[in-house]
Design a protein around this motif. Structure first.
Motif, PDB file in Angstrom:
ATOM      1  N   THR A  75      12.212  58.894  60.995  1.00 37.13           N
ATOM      2  CA  THR A  75      11.248  58.214  61.527  1.00 37.13           C
ATOM      3  C   THR A  75      10.336  59.384  61.897  1.00 37.13           C
ATOM      4  O   THR A  75       9.027  59.787  61.779  1.00 37.13           O
ATOM      5  N   PHE A  94      10.235  67.457  54.022  1.00 33.67           N
ATOM      6  CA  PHE A  94      11.618  67.024  54.673  1.00 33.67           C
ATOM      7  C   PHE A  94      12.015  66.472  54.208  1.00 33.67           C
ATOM      8  O   PHE A  94      11.920  65.899  52.799  1.00 33.67           O
ATOM      9  N   PRO A  95      13.427  66.131  54.777  1.00 31.86           N
ATOM     10  CA  PRO A  95      14.803  65.519  53.967  1.00 31.86           C
ATOM     11  C   PRO A  95      14.561  64.032  53.599  1.00 31.86           C
ATOM     12  O   PRO A  95      13.265  63.626  54.709  1.00 31.86           O
ATOM     13  N   ILE A  96      14.778  63.269  52.949  1.00 30.58           N
ATOM     14  CA  ILE A  96      14.598  62.059  52.191  1.00 30.58           C
ATOM     15  C   ILE A  96      15.397  61.282  53.988  1.00 30.58           C
ATOM     16  O   ILE A  96      14.409  60.543  53.924  1.00 30.58           O
ATOM     17  N   ALA A 147      14.738  62.136  57.127  1.00 29.39           N
ATOM     18  CA  ALA A 147      14.905  62.280  57.698  1.00 29.39           C
ATOM     19  C   ALA A 147      14.391  61.263  58.634  1.00 29.39           C
ATOM     20  O   ALA A 147      14.060  60.397  58.705  1.00 29.39           O
ATOM     21  N   VAL A 149       8.869  63.095  60.436  1.00 31.19           N
ATOM     22  CA  VAL A 149       7.778  62.614  59.405  1.00 31.19           C
ATOM     23  C   VAL A 149       7.012  62.340  59.599  1.00 31.19           C
ATOM     24  O   VAL A 149       5.761  62.051  58.810  1.00 31.19           O
ATOM     25  N   ARG A 150       6.343  61.740  60.830  1.00 23.83           N
ATOM     26  CA  ARG A 150       5.357  61.385  61.460  1.00 23.83           C
ATOM     27  C   ARG A 150       4.595  62.882  61.317  1.00 23.83           C
ATOM     28  O   ARG A 150       3.612  62.921  62.833  1.00 23.83           O
ATOM     29  N   ARG A 179       4.910  67.648  46.831  1.00 23.38           N
ATOM     30  CA  ARG A 179       6.128  67.604  47.493  1.00 23.38           C
ATOM     31  C   ARG A 179       6.595  68.002  46.106  1.00 23.38           C
ATOM     32  O   ARG A 179       8.171  68.791  45.953  1.00 23.38           O
ATOM     33  N   ASP A 180       6.167  67.625  45.487  1.00 25.07           N
ATOM     34  CA  ASP A 180       7.172  68.318  43.729  1.00 25.07           C
ATOM     35  C   ASP A 180       6.970  70.255  43.602  1.00 25.07           C
ATOM     36  O   ASP A 180       7.743  70.622  43.559  1.00 25.07           O
TER      37      ASP A 180
END
Lengths: 644, 1155
Positions: free
Chosen positions: A180, A174-176, A178, A183-184, A121-122
């Protein structure tokens, strides 16, 4: 009267609310994520963040490849009771791995693992933002940093794929907020993941430097040789039997019906891997990488010089052989846990607490002095190798003259003496930088003779701090390190993630696999490694000394030879952990007893009794790590690896 | 009683004389008005017409009162005033009407002035008219609770102004009708009504102050008349909280209905009890109640330091109506304590001195060293037949023979380091009094609590725990003007501690982790070391073993805590604006500091190098040459240094008025609070915590029968985003005082003397959600210089760049928890002797902060976002019964019992999808529920283990015969975290109860109190108690667990394969398999104990006065004297902390004297 009353009510209300900003206690200048990409210096910090997820390699508690394999064995004394986190990796060998709370959970960063998805992610955040910084961050530098980050992103993905096989590939964040359901994510088929991370490296290479010019501040950052070597490793891994047509994984299908692994062996993958290896080798040579040659102490004999070259190849900081090293200063712990105490006073010094010893399997793996396996060399008394004999005079640089020691410790190749410490071995270093018998020095300046029997300085003196197998190692020790009863000055070293001989052997392996019959290139690259170790070429050695002289002429014979060469050359560096898995030979090795000598023996005879220390059990499921149950339950689109 | 004027005058303060003068003057006015009270017409001359059907007598009298000038006087309890009659009169004389009533109802009427006295009368119907003074003369004496005369007390005939005042010795004389009722009053006491009932001597004794207080109940920001209180508030008499302990919180359990309280440790300074009002319904962070002392928020430590002698009132507020005014801070209930203020009157000096002996309630028994060695050998061999045993037969035998104790040590570390008992002291002194202008209450107290550690003569400093607490309190009330009162409160609490470096708990634990046979605590010097003057501590190898003696003796720790508080209050009566309007302003500054520091030496370790058995002499070897340090060293960075500053201000506007039968009141409060903890550890934590709020209460009641109440709190907290910052918390309440209804009479009212029904409903909030570091949820928390995320580049890793980390992602939607509370209560009085109160309640706690469970790790977030997702549900009841009865003036009995049942459960819980493993879902399970494996029994042998579902590790290797066999819940042949189920009750009790009885006879009194709790489970820590194991986390320290006697006696062994043995197969290594939380280690935490007993003797007044004392009391008391429980290993209240510092049993002697 009412007026006064209202005034009062008003008064109270005012007191309470007079400053409506009474609750605004937060000052304006709190740090926020936007500031992280405001200028060059803050962006550089974010780049460091992307690097910071690198595991602490060469540390027995975080690098599970060291104690998690059959190279080392360790004292698990009731006194420690697993209390030190170093035993976490040892427990992998003991079969204590589970899906409920997996050890070394790199997926989430729990239990000794690093949070690699945070790393990814970073990296993605960095890639999204680095080109918008502007200001004092030039476009070229932004390109360079982006390229480095891409390689890191590929590396983090690859490390997860080595452990888990097919994984979710996070191309973009993914945006924070987003949903559920979004993001699965699903595990992506293995080969697609490989293609993606290889393409990341290919994208990055044009913007990377061939070598680091400013070594004092930049060594350790990504270079082209490092990127290409990583690519070679990625492709070799994906071509290896574990991931190339492995029917054990063939049934793994996710809940969309997509197979996560291929079920057809594809030999073209080996061709691609061999090409990548060759290209990496060429670039490395161009960048000036070469075998390490120890020249610092010119008064030493050639034999000792060679031993030092072999021992220091992995340890000497940033020597030319090292293509990439994790730049964390991590080797102290490895040193302290694996280097024998050299005298009685030091044995009582609790700053070093050594208990990591070499398994008898690795001791046996080293070639005879003729450069062939000891069980193939008719001149080597393989059957009675653990009987006592007196060390001959021609071994003075290896064994103390006339020392009563096991036959196994005599007539071995130089790498054995460079890396294995046995009863009667000679220890060069720890402040004693003169060879035994050096006429220009006093005996107190001359190398130590290691005594490993019970009550001897390097042997078992108490319940703690001894080599449970009767063998220590010295790959982690820099010869300049000094540990006395009151001080420990451990010379910082680097722990190699990639070194040139590794790459040569990878190439030899990939090339051999891609061909029907080995060609001279296969022999050339393995022989380069053997030559540095003071051994003759493969063909010559086998023809003259092996009872299977034709072994190098077949693909299968060469496969075995290359694998053994890797085991020896890269011994105690944790590479075997991955190799035996990718070759699918772990189920053979890791179901055989772990053996050692009798550390309780007070005489040479007692000491050389071979004991079984543990019988490990390795099942097919252990080729891959388990995904933690919580992760499966959080994301129901994930499927567990087979057997867990 | 002999009366000594001089002495009396000496004792009487200036004010008493003032009061006397005042009251005498008033009495003069009373007498002077006698003549005017006569009504011109007699009863025969008053004619009236009435037509009443089926009305109560009370109603009839009221009707007559309305139509005439006469008033009826009667004592309600003695007269069946609610009896219904019918009456018809057409221009009939009053006398005739009354005669009729008298005839039918057995009543007699006597007219005095315009007052008609009604009494029971069984003879002929009687209606009399009397003249003042024409009747009987009564005399008597008015005394206070101690029997001392009250000069100046007024005695008035009820309903009239006829009366007199008491003389200097409290005696009085008065002419009144025989059946009259007297109203007796005196400043500072509740007025009393006394029926003369034909007596000629009527002595009147006022009851103690607390009796007066019972009539008024302390409520949020004020007081209310007891009868009008709708909300659920429990008040405790401070005297009930008095236990021989310097920690008030230890007295709470079982004393107060609605409070769940338990104590886990007996260590001085660490012995605060945990307490929760109606249990715990939240599961985010803070579940403890708001504690207010004199209106100001304080911590539970501050509460624990309070002296019962200084407490005026102690109450807890349970329901929404009681706590809504505290808005966003009241959801967990409120503890409200008021300290005493001075009263107008003579100076009273009161002194209490106590000294007590304390000892553990139960002692942990450890196996002797010989058994230890034998079983350690067994532990090694039973797991690995080929292993060497740690103790040779020779060592065991020589130890058993008691050969040289230094060479063959056999330490009983407990005996070596622990005392059987210890002494504690407490002293308390207060002075109060005051005059018209100023009143004062000044108190100071001192206590010394000692630990149970032995102080060794070899050592030059005291290592035993020594906690001294000092307290100073001064409450001064000053009447600035007749309508303005200023109150100044100054208060300081100070703790000074000296104790072992590790503290009491760790010292106890080290005792249980030290090898008993490896080395002695210290050696006698041999020849080589005979001239060293340090202690030759025993150890082994390089000194990594735990020598608890050395750890205790090598140094010490000091800490000091102080809380200083200055408070100014102003009370302004605003009757000039509106009658009944009052303003109260409060300003408070509180400063708290804490620091601790450590000083220690470095031990010199020795061990035996050589032993000559012939001469029984040994030589020693030093294990850590060059490392020992004989001198104390000090490290500035050791220990905490904490400071906090709190400023608080509050304005209250109060309106209270009665209009005939209507009584209304209103309250408006504004508060402002700011707390700063400057060295909190991070920027965000260092920002002030602030609260701002307006609250109000409006009550209306009609005729003392119907009561309504509306409360609200409108509060803001700095923690939340602007849009979520303020919350409104309303509540309503209704009550019906059934027994005040007219129809409640006759036998019913004499049996059920009181019946009150009440209900409240409302919202309260809790803003203490999440960890302190997460205070500002609406902000992200980013560290742009995080060394944990940095990287070193360069040849020598010399170029270091720190990294960036995010410990919280911003969420501006987060807000407080909201508790919806419903309370239904009943208050019941029986025969005026028994008072019964019961409340049932439900609570729904929504918006509970939880970490989102639906975010997969692959999102790569460094911190999982939190949200107001959870919902908790609570329900339960609290009951209390009081019984008071005086058999005679010399023999009295009071009893109290209460029970609290509080059950709470998760009704919405953020968790992963548990549809396939429903037993793992927390929804519907109690809050604080433990999850674990179901232990079936121990495996019979390895073969059985190999043929059972895989547990932890490899069967036959990592576990086998004699290890715990778990139940495979989901049937997948693997025991893993999916096989955990809810096991047992929660780890905090659902039921807490107490019952006690006090009785007095003449000068003696005796009381006892039982307390218990139930529906609680706890778990023996299998790792901490596993014999022979190193459980120390520190890799450089080697510890070895002691062998508990019960484990030695009852474990699985190969001869006797008891599959239900207490302890599984022994092992010298930690067996992960046996280490999991499971039913095997679960124990019932219920117990009942004799919490306190007290026997007291009050010196008869006569003798006390000879000693110039107004009272003198000598008493012996004890706490925790007996404990009954299923669990016997250690005190069950300690639950899982059984290896820590034990709870203490205390025997106490005390005296209290007042002057």
């Amino acid at each position: 009267m009412n007026l006064k009353k209202y005034i009062l009510v008003l008064f109270i209300t005012c007191i309470s609310f007079s400053c409506s900003d009474y609750l605004d206690v937060v000052p304006d200048n709190l740090p926020t994520i936007d500031i992280a990409f405001s200028d060059r210096s803050s962006t550089e910090k974010y780049l460091a963040t992307c690097y910071s997820y690198m595991p602490t390699y060469g540390h027995p508690s975080t690098d599970f490849t060291l104690l998690g394999s059959d190279e080392y064995w360790t004292l698990e004394d009731p006194y420690y009771n697993g209390a030190t986190s170093n035993f976490r990796s040892h427990n992998l060998m003991r079969g204590i791995q589970n899906a409920g709370s997996p050890s070394f959970d790199y997926w989430s960063g729990r239990n000794g693992g690093r949070p690699f998805y945070n790393a990814i992610r970073d990296c993605n955040v960095f890639l999204e933002n680095v080109h918008n910084v502007g200001g004092d961050l030039s476009e070229e530098e932004a390109d360079l940093w982006a390229a480095e980050t891409k390689v890191l992103k590929a590396f983090y993905h690859f490390q997860l794929m080595r452990m888990y096989g097919a994984i979710p590939i996070i191309r973009e964040n993914f945006p924070i907020a987003a949903d559920t359901d979004d993001v699965r994510v699903f595990r992506e088929p293995f080969d697609e993941g490989i293609d993606y991370i290889v393409s990341l490296i290919d994208e990055a290479v044009p913007n990377l430097p061939l070598q680091i010019v400013n070594v004092t501040t930049e060594l350790g950052r990504v270079t082209i040789p490092m990127a290409l070597t990583l690519k070679a490793l990625i492709l070799t891994t994906s071509a290896s039997p574990l991931f190339n047509g492995n029917l054990d994984f063939a049934g793994l299908v996710d809940n969309r019906g997509i197979s996560l692994f291929n079920d057809q062996h594809d030999n073209k993958k080996w061709v691609r891997a061999a090409q990548a290896c060759k290209s990496a080798i060429d670039t490395c040579l161009l960048a000036g990488h070469e075998f390490f040659d120890f020249k610092e102490l010119n008064y030493l004999s050639d034999t000792t010089q060679r031993l030092m070259s072999l021992r220091q190849a992995a340890t000497e900081r940033w020597n030319k052989e090292i293509i990439w090293s994790a730049n964390k200063m991590s080797t102290n712990e490895f040193y302290n846990r694996s280097i024998p105490p050299l005298n009685a006073a030091q044995a009582g010094y609790n700053k070093t607490d050594p208990y990591i010893s070499a398994s008898l399997r690795m001791v046996d793996a080293y070639y005879s002095s003729n450069g062939v396996p000891i069980d193939e060399d008719p001149s080597f008394d393989y059957i009675d190798r653990y009987t006592i004999t007196s060390a001959p005079a021609d071994h003075t640089h290896y064994v103390s003259a006339n020392y009563q020691t096991a036959k196994a410790n005599l007539n071995r190749e130089p790498r054995f003496y460079a890396n294995v410490v046995f009863d009667g071995a000679i220890w060069f270093g720890n402040g004693r930088l003169r060879e035994i018998g050096d006429p220009n020095s006093s005996p107190s300046e001359q190398a130590y003779v290691i005594g490993m029997k019970r009550t001897e300085p390097s042997g078992k003196r108490s319940g703690l701090r001894h080599a449970v197998t009767g063998y220590w190692t010295r790959k982690a020790s820099h010869y300049k390190s000094v540990v006395s009863e009151s001080t420990s000055l451990i010379e910082p070293s680097t722990f190699p993630l990639m070194r040139l001989s590794d790459l040569y052997l990878l190439y030899a392996e990939a090339l051999n696999e891609s061909l029907d019959v080995p060609n001279t290139d296969v022999y050339e690259y393995i022989d380069l490694v053997r030559k540095r170790a003071g051994l003759k070429g493969v063909v010559e050695s086998w023809t003259n000394h092996s009872n299977i002289p034709g072994k190098p002429t077949t693909k299968e014979g060469m496969r075995e030879i290359i694998r053994k060469e890797r085991t020896i050359e890269l011994a105690f560096e944790g590479k075997r952990y991955w190799d035996i898995r990718r070759w699918k030979t772990a189920s053979k090795w890791l179901n055989q007893p772990i053996r050692g000598l009798n550390a309780n023996g007070e005489t040479a005879e007692d000491f050389t009794q071979v004991k079984t220390l543990f019988v490990p059990q390795f099942t097919t499921k252990e080729y891959l790590f388990p995904i933690a149950l919580t992760d499966l339950r959080t994301n129901t689109n994930l499927v567990q690896n087979p057997g867990w | 009683m002999k009366y000594k004027l001089l002495q009396k005058i000496y004792i009487m303060s200036r004010y008493t004389i003032c009061a006397l003068i005042l009251q005498v003057t008033l009495a003069g006015m009373l007498m002077a008005s006698d003549g005017n009270a006569q009504t011109n017409k007699g009863m025969e001359d008053v004619f009236l017409s009435l037509e009443l059907k089926n009305k109560t007598l009370k109603h009839v009298f009221e009707q007559i009162t309305q139509l005439t000038d006469f008033k009826f006087a009667y004592e309600e309890g003695r007269l069946a005033i609610n009896k219904k009659i019918s009456l018809e009169a057409n221009n009939t004389s009053l006398k005739k009407i009354l005669l009729g009533i008298s005839k039918k109802n057995g009543l007699s009427f006597r007219r005095v002035g315009n007052q008609i006295f009604v009494v029971k009368h069984s003879g002929t119907p009687l209606v009399e008219e009397l003249q003042i003074g024409a009747d009987v003369t009564i005399s008597g004496k008015v005394t206070d609770e101690t029997g001392e005369g009250l000069p100046g007390a007024t005695i008035v005939l009820k309903g009239t102004t006829i009366g007199t005042t008491a003389a200097l010795d409290g005696s009085y004389k008065l002419n009144i009708p025989e059946e009259a009722i007297l109203v007796v009053s005196f400043v500072g006491y509740q007025a009393q009504e006394v029926a003369v009932a034909g007596r000629s001597v009527v002595d009147i004794q006022f009851k103690a102050d607390s009796e007066v207080l019972e009539e008024v109940v302390v409520v949020a920001f004020g007081v209310q008349k007891k009868e009008s209180v709708i909300s659920s508030i429990e008040t405790v008499r401070p005297s009930e909280l008095r236990v021989p302990s310097s920690n008030l919180t230890t007295a709470l359990a079982g004393r107060v209905s609605g409070l769940i309280a338990y104590q886990r440790s007996g260590e001085p300074g660490q012995d605060d009890a945990n307490f929760f009002i109606r249990g715990v319904t939240t599961f985010s962070n803070v579940a403890s109640p708001l504690i207010l002392i004199d209106g100001v928020e304080m911590t539970s430590t501050d509460l624990s330091r309070l002296q019962t002698d200084d407490i005026e009132s102690f109450s807890i507020m349970k329901d929404a109506a009681a706590t809504a005014l505290y808005g966003a801070r009241g959801a967990n209930g409120v503890v409200l304590v008021q300290t005493k203020e001075g009263k107008e009157g003579k100076t009273t000096v009161s002194v209490r001195i106590e000294s007590s002996v304390s000892m553990p309630t139960r002692e942990l028994k450890i196996a002797d060293p010989i058994t230890y060695m034998r079983l350690n050998n067994e532990a090694v061999r039973t797991r690995n037949k080929l292993s060497d045993v740690p103790y040779s037969q020779q060592k065991i035998e020589n130890t058993q023979l008691g050969l040289n104790n230094y060479v063959y040590p056999a330490n009983d570390w407990q005996d070596l380091l622990l005392k059987n008992n210890t002494m504690n002291y407490r002293g308390n002194f207060n002075v109060s009094g005051g005059g018209k202008v100023a009143r004062y209450y000044i108190a100071s107290s001192f206590s010394q609590d000692n630990g149970t550690l032995k102080v060794d003569k070899k050592n030059n400093f005291n290592n035993n725990i020594d906690l001294k607490k000092y307290l100073l309190r001064s409450n001064i009330n000053i009447n600035l003007t007749p309508s303005t009162e200023a109150i100044v409160r100054l208060h300081g609490t100070f703790d000074d501690y000296r104790g072992p470096l590790d503290g009491g708990k760790d010292t106890y634990q080290k005792i249980l982790r030290a090898d008993p046979v490896l080395f002695p605590a210290y050696y006698e010097a041999d020849e080589t070391y005979q001239y060293v003057d340090h202690i030759l501590y025993g150890n082994s190898e390089q000194g990594q073993y735990i020598n608890p003696y050395a750890d205790l003796v090598k140094g010490y720790k000091d800490y000091s805590r102080s809380v200083v508080l200055a408070q100014l209050e102003l009370k302004q009566n605003l009757s000039f604006i509106a009658k009944g309007l009052k303003l109260h302003a409060l300003f408070n500054l509180t400063r708290t500091t804490f620091f601790d520091l450590q000083r220690s030496t470095v031990p010199f370790w020795y061990n035996v190098a050589d032993y000559d058995r012939q001469s029984d002499s040994y030589s020693l070897t030093q294990l850590n040459p060059g490392q020992g340090q004989q001198f104390l060293s000090y490290n500035d960075s050791d220990g905490k240094k904490e400071i906090a500053a709190t400023n608080y201000s509050q304005f209250t506007l109060n309106y209270d008025r009665e209009f005939n039968k209507h009584s209304i009141s209103g309250l408006l409060v504004g508060i402002r609070r700011s707390k700063l903890t400057p060295n909190a550890g991070s920027l965000q934590e260092s920002l002030p915590e602030r609260n701002l709020g307006v609250s109000g209460r409006f009550t209306y009641s009609f005729d003392s029968r119907y009561f309504t109440e509306f409360n609200f709190g409108y509060n803001g907290s700095e923690r939340f985003a602007k849009n979520e910052r303020f919350g409104f918390f309303p509540s309503v309440g209704l009550a019906w005082y059934v027994s005040n209804e007219p129809f409640w009479g006759g036998n019913l009212s004499s049996t059920i003397s009181k019946l009150k029904l009440k209900a409240t409903y409302g919202l309260v909030g809790n803003d203490a959600i999440g960890n302190k570091v997460d205070r500002f949820f609406y902000l992200s928390s980013v560290n742009l210089n995080d060394t944990g995320y940095g990287y070193s580049y360069g040849e020598n890793a010399g170029y270091y760049v720190p990294g960036v980390s995010t410990s919280r992602y911003a969420n501006n939607q987060i807000t407080w928890e909201i508790a919806q509370k419903l309370n239904i209560g009943v208050e019941l009085g029986l025969w005026d002797k028994v008072e019964f109160r019961a409340d049932i309640y439900t609570e729904r706690r929504s918006n509970v902060l939880q970490t989102r469970a639906d975010i997969p790790t692959t999102m790569g977030l460094q911190a999982t976002p939190q949200s107001n997702l959870g919902v908790g549900k609570g329900r339960g009841f609290d009951l209390s019964i009081d019984y008071n009865h005086a058999f005679s003036s010399e023999l009295w009995v009071t009893g109290r019992a209460n029970i609290t049942y509080a059950k709470s459960e998760y009704s919405k819980y953020e968790e992963v999808d548990n549809s396939e493993t429903p037993w793992l879902s927390r929804i519907g399970q109690p809050i604080g529920q433990t999850y674990g494996y179901i232990a079936e029994r121990l495996f019979v042998d390895d073969i059985e283990a190999q043929n059972s579902p895989t547990q932890f590790g490899n069967p036959g290797v990592d576990y086998g015969g004699g290890d715990i066999k778990y139940k495979d819940i989901n049937g997948d042949d693997i025991i893993n975290s999916l096989d955990r189920v809810p096991i047992g009750f929660p780890t905090s009790p659902q039921i807490v109860y107490g019952m006690g009885l006090s009785a007095g006879y003449k000068s003696w009194d005796f009381s006892f109190f039982f307390q218990g709790l139930s529906r609680e489970a706890f778990f023996i820590d299998p790792q901490a108690t596993a014999p022979f194991i190193d459980v120390d986390d520190d890799a450089s320290v080697i510890s070895k667990n002691a062998l508990l006697q019960v484990y030695a006696d009852n474990h699985w062994d190969e001869e006797n394969k008891d599959i239900y043995a207490l302890w599984p197969r022994l092992s010298d290594k930690l067996v992960t398999n046996n280490n999991s939380t499971s039913t095997w280690w679960m124990r019932d935490g219920s117990f009942i104990r004799l919490k306190s007993v007290e026997l007291g003797y009050n010196l008869p007044l006569r003798m006390a006065e000879k000693l110039s004392m107004s009272s003198f009391r000598l008493y012996a008391s004890g706490t925790n004297l007996l404990t009954f429980s299923k669990f016997k290993l250690w005190d069950p209240e300690q639950a899982e902390n059984g290896l820590g510092y034990p709870i203490q049993k205390v025997f106490n002697l005390g005296i209290k004297a007042s002057f």
